[in-house]
Write a protein that holds these residues in place. Structure first.
Motif, mmCIF file in Angstrom:
data_model
loop_
_atom_site.group_PDB
_atom_site.id
_atom_site.type_symbol
_atom_site.label_atom_id
_atom_site.label_comp_id
_atom_site.label_asym_id
_atom_site.label_seq_id
_atom_site.Cartn_x
_atom_site.Cartn_y
_atom_site.Cartn_z
ATOM 1 N N UNK A 98 -13.734 13.014 -2.050
ATOM 2 C CA UNK A 98 -13.239 14.339 -2.368
ATOM 3 C C UNK A 98 -14.404 15.258 -2.672
ATOM 4 N N UNK A 99 -14.098 16.531 -2.703
ATOM 5 C CA UNK A 99 -15.066 17.545 -3.075
ATOM 6 C C UNK A 99 -15.555 17.276 -4.490
ATOM 7 N N UNK A 100 -16.855 17.117 -4.675
ATOM 8 C CA UNK A 100 -17.391 16.748 -5.991
ATOM 9 C C UNK A 100 -18.684 17.493 -6.267
ATOM 10 N N UNK A 101 -18.786 18.073 -7.454
ATOM 11 C CA UNK A 101 -19.987 18.762 -7.918
ATOM 12 C C UNK A 101 -20.609 17.922 -9.027
ATOM 13 N N UNK A 102 -21.752 17.333 -8.749
ATOM 14 C CA UNK A 102 -22.387 16.455 -9.718
ATOM 15 C C UNK A 102 -22.830 17.148 -10.985
ATOM 16 N N UNK A 103 -23.062 18.453 -10.926
ATOM 17 C CA UNK A 103 -23.458 19.186 -12.126
ATOM 18 C C UNK A 103 -22.402 19.037 -13.218
ATOM 19 N N UNK A 104 -21.149 18.882 -12.836
ATOM 20 C CA UNK A 104 -20.074 18.724 -13.817
ATOM 21 C C UNK A 104 -20.043 17.314 -14.415
ATOM 22 N N UNK A 145 -14.326 25.884 1.429
ATOM 23 C CA UNK A 145 -13.029 26.562 1.311
ATOM 24 C C UNK A 145 -11.922 25.661 1.863
ATOM 25 N N UNK A 146 -12.192 25.011 2.982
ATOM 26 C CA UNK A 146 -11.207 24.122 3.593
ATOM 27 C C UNK A 146 -10.800 23.006 2.636
ATOM 28 N N UNK A 147 -11.788 22.348 2.025
ATOM 29 C CA UNK A 147 -11.479 21.209 1.161
ATOM 30 C C UNK A 147 -10.926 21.652 -0.185
ATOM 31 N N UNK A 148 -11.363 22.800 -0.696
ATOM 32 C CA UNK A 148 -10.794 23.305 -1.944
ATOM 33 C C UNK A 148 -9.336 23.708 -1.733
ATOM 34 N N UNK A 149 -9.035 24.263 -0.560
ATOM 35 C CA UNK A 149 -7.637 24.587 -0.230
ATOM 36 C C UNK A 149 -6.783 23.329 -0.201
ATOM 37 N N UNK A 150 -7.338 22.265 0.365
ATOM 38 C CA UNK A 150 -6.607 20.998 0.426
ATOM 39 C C UNK A 150 -6.301 20.475 -0.981
ATOM 40 N N UNK A 155 -3.670 27.581 1.172
ATOM 41 C CA UNK A 155 -4.863 28.178 1.785
ATOM 42 C C UNK A 155 -5.514 29.180 0.842
ATOM 43 N N UNK A 156 -6.782 28.953 0.562
ATOM 44 C CA UNK A 156 -7.546 29.849 -0.289
ATOM 45 C C UNK A 156 -8.349 30.832 0.546
ATOM 46 N N UNK A 157 -8.585 32.012 -0.018
ATOM 47 C CA UNK A 157 -9.449 32.998 0.609
ATOM 48 C C UNK A 157 -10.878 32.804 0.099
#
Length: 222
Positions: A98-104, A145-150, A155-157
């Motif tokens: 999944x979409x992951x930000x290591x800073x978090x 944007x594609x993966x955050x929408x998922x 659908x996100x802008x």
């Protein structure tokens, strides 16, 4: 002084004359000078893992899922510096990635290796947003944007993505700064790539590493 030895483009290992074992974790977001910092480290002989095409973040997530702590030396035994913790899946990628930000995940990194060096690399937030939008000619933004929408289920802008990035930015910075303040024993540094003198970084790492040059190398597209 020997340079780090390149294994493949995003990964290098320590030069033979590097005897230090204390690791360096650059815990800020991508597009905040990580490539420049990796260049500085490698010129000083420090082996670096910079993103590693999502594999650095996947190793981090795998360790947490299986063991409850992060053990990157088990994955990269001859590298002492780790930068650009992020996983943005490619279109069509299968599995549970999944979409992951290591800073978090800064707290988990600190708890897993508290004797290390921790650097919050940063820059003005609007400059960071612009850099992320330009990254890979805009394809990074579109894939994100594609993966955050998922994840959201609708659908996100682009403006929605920018708002989420701003939220993450302020959350992560507040949490990391609080952590640095509360744990005075940590070897911690806030390094603003646009304002902090390079000599501050050199002095910070001097107990174990000797960075070379008079200023931070400029690598990447900003």
């Amino acid at each position: 002084m020997s340079k780090a030895i390149s294994i493949r483009k995003p990964v290098s290992v320590n030069a033979p004359d590097i005897k230090a074992t204390r690791r360096i974790y650059v815990v800020g977001f991508n597009r905040c000078g990580t490539r420049s910092l990796a260049t500085a480290f490698e010129r000083a002989g420090i082996g670096c893992v910079h993103w590693d095409r999502n594999q650095l973040m996947l190793a981090t997530l795998s360790d947490l899922r299986r063991h409850g702590r992060i053990n990157l030396p088990a994955h990269y035994p001859r590298s002492n510096a780790f930068l650009d913790f992020i996983h943005v899946p490619e279109h069509g990628e299968t599995g549970d990635h999944v979409l992951s930000e290591g800073t978090l995940l800064h707290r988990q990194l600190i708890d897993s290796d508290p004797d290390a060096y921790f650097i919050l690399n940063t820059r003005p937030v609007e400059a960071w947003l612009q850099s992320r939008c330009r990254h890979l000619n805009g394809s990074f933004l579109e894939t994100y944007r594609h993966h955050l929408s998922r994840l959201h289920g609708y659908e996100l802008k682009v403006d929605d993505v920018l708002l989420e990035w701003r939220r993450m930015w302020h959350q992560a910075h507040a949490e990391i700064l609080q952590c640095f303040q509360q744990q005075s024993q940590l070897r911690s540094l806030v390094y603003d790539i646009t304002h902090t003198p390079y000599n501050i970084l050199k002095q910070f790492l001097a107990p174990d590493y000797n960075l070379v040059g008079e200023q931070l190398p400029r690598s990447g597209q900003g």
